[in-house]
Design a protein around this motif. Structure first.
Motif, PDB file in Angstrom:
ATOM      1  N   ARG A  24      -1.465   6.585  -7.878  1.00 45.04           N
ATOM      2  CA  ARG A  24      -1.730   8.122  -7.199  1.00 45.04           C
ATOM      3  C   ARG A  24      -0.483   7.190  -6.442  1.00 45.04           C
ATOM      4  O   ARG A  24      -0.460   6.623  -5.512  1.00 45.04           O
ATOM      5  CB  ARG A  24      -2.819   7.899  -6.689  1.00 45.04           C
ATOM      6  CG  ARG A  24      -2.573   9.327  -5.530  1.00 45.04           C
ATOM      7  CD  ARG A  24      -4.498   9.250  -4.788  1.00 45.04           C
ATOM      8  NE  ARG A  24      -5.021   8.981  -5.695  1.00 45.04           N
ATOM      9  CZ  ARG A  24      -6.769   9.521  -5.173  1.00 45.04           C
ATOM     10  NH1 ARG A  24      -6.801   8.666  -4.498  1.00 45.04           N
ATOM     11  NH2 ARG A  24      -7.874   8.980  -6.747  1.00 45.04           N
ATOM     12  N   MET A  25       0.510   8.271  -5.985  1.00 42.76           N
ATOM     13  CA  MET A  25       1.490   8.822  -5.206  1.00 42.76           C
ATOM     14  C   MET A  25       1.867   9.872  -4.166  1.00 42.76           C
ATOM     15  O   MET A  25       1.337  10.734  -4.724  1.00 42.76           O
ATOM     16  CB  MET A  25       2.939   8.639  -5.851  1.00 42.76           C
ATOM     17  CG  MET A  25       2.833   7.326  -6.401  1.00 42.76           C
ATOM     18  SD  MET A  25       4.698   6.757  -7.072  1.00 42.76           S
ATOM     19  CE  MET A  25       5.068   5.494  -7.999  1.00 42.76           C
ATOM     20  N   THR A  26       1.491   9.369  -3.390  1.00 47.17           N
ATOM     21  CA  THR A  26       1.795  10.414  -1.779  1.00 47.17           C
ATOM     22  C   THR A  26       3.073  10.755  -1.410  1.00 47.17           C
ATOM     23  O   THR A  26       4.033   9.456  -1.295  1.00 47.17           O
ATOM     24  CB  THR A  26       0.672  10.527  -0.473  1.00 47.17           C
ATOM     25  OG1 THR A  26       0.836   8.983   0.076  1.00 47.17           O
ATOM     26  CG2 THR A  26       0.281   9.925  -1.146  1.00 47.17           C
ATOM     27  N   ASP A  27       3.603  11.080  -0.351  1.00 45.36           N
ATOM     28  CA  ASP A  27       5.327  11.579   0.058  1.00 45.36           C
ATOM     29  C   ASP A  27       4.816  10.942   2.074  1.00 45.36           C
ATOM     30  O   ASP A  27       5.999  10.621   2.846  1.00 45.36           O
ATOM     31  CB  ASP A  27       5.660  12.640  -0.037  1.00 45.36           C
ATOM     32  CG  ASP A  27       6.238  13.492  -1.093  1.00 45.36           C
ATOM     33  OD1 ASP A  27       6.417  12.900  -2.038  1.00 45.36           O
ATOM     34  OD2 ASP A  27       5.877  14.847  -1.447  1.00 45.36           O
ATOM     35  N   SER A  28       4.402  10.965   2.126  1.00 41.33           N
ATOM     36  CA  SER A  28       3.951   9.964   3.824  1.00 41.33           C
ATOM     37  C   SER A  28       2.439   9.121   3.407  1.00 41.33           C
ATOM     38  O   SER A  28       1.511   8.857   2.752  1.00 41.33           O
ATOM     39  CB  SER A  28       3.559  10.851   4.361  1.00 41.33           C
ATOM     40  OG  SER A  28       2.233  12.095   4.956  1.00 41.33           O
TER      41      SER A  28
END
Length: 115
Positions: free
Chosen positions: A104-108
């Motif tokens: 799971r990746m997020t931008d911030s």
């Protein structure tokens, strides 16, 4: 705070373990990263966020540490979230290896704390 302060730092923020990686994360820093990630998986926190926004380089040792940590977190019923934005070399590691979908990746960091 735990970890090698020059590359790997871990703190707890709002009940979430936040692991910040800075600079080049490679074979020299991998043992410390593996240890910190393993400690986070059993910490009692529902989520671990790995902040990669200040990581200029990551190699296969880093990728293996993250993949192993993902397994440990799942087995413990905890979430592992990677936070960016990712610098080019780090983004390329996930693209070339095809492992981006494993996380799971997020931008911030802020979005990783609440997702």
């Amino acid at each position: 705070m735990i970890g090698d302060e020059s590359v790997v730092m871990a703190t707890t923020r709002e009940g979430i373990v936040v692991i910040r990686l800075r600079g080049a994360v490679d074979a020299d820093s991998a043992p410390g990263l593996v240890r910190v990630l393993a400690e986070a998986a059993v910490s009692g926190s529902s989520r671990t966020v790995v902040d990669l926004s200040d990581t200029s380089f990551a190699d296969s040792h880093t990728l293996h540490a993250l993949l192993d940590a993902q397994k440990l977190h799942r087995a413990a019923g905890r979430s592992l979230v990677l936070a960016g934005p990712l610098q080019v070399a780090v983004r390329r590691l996930f693209e070339v290896t095809g492992t981006g979908a494993a996380f799971r990746m997020t931008d911030s960091l802020e979005s990783a704390m609440t997702c």
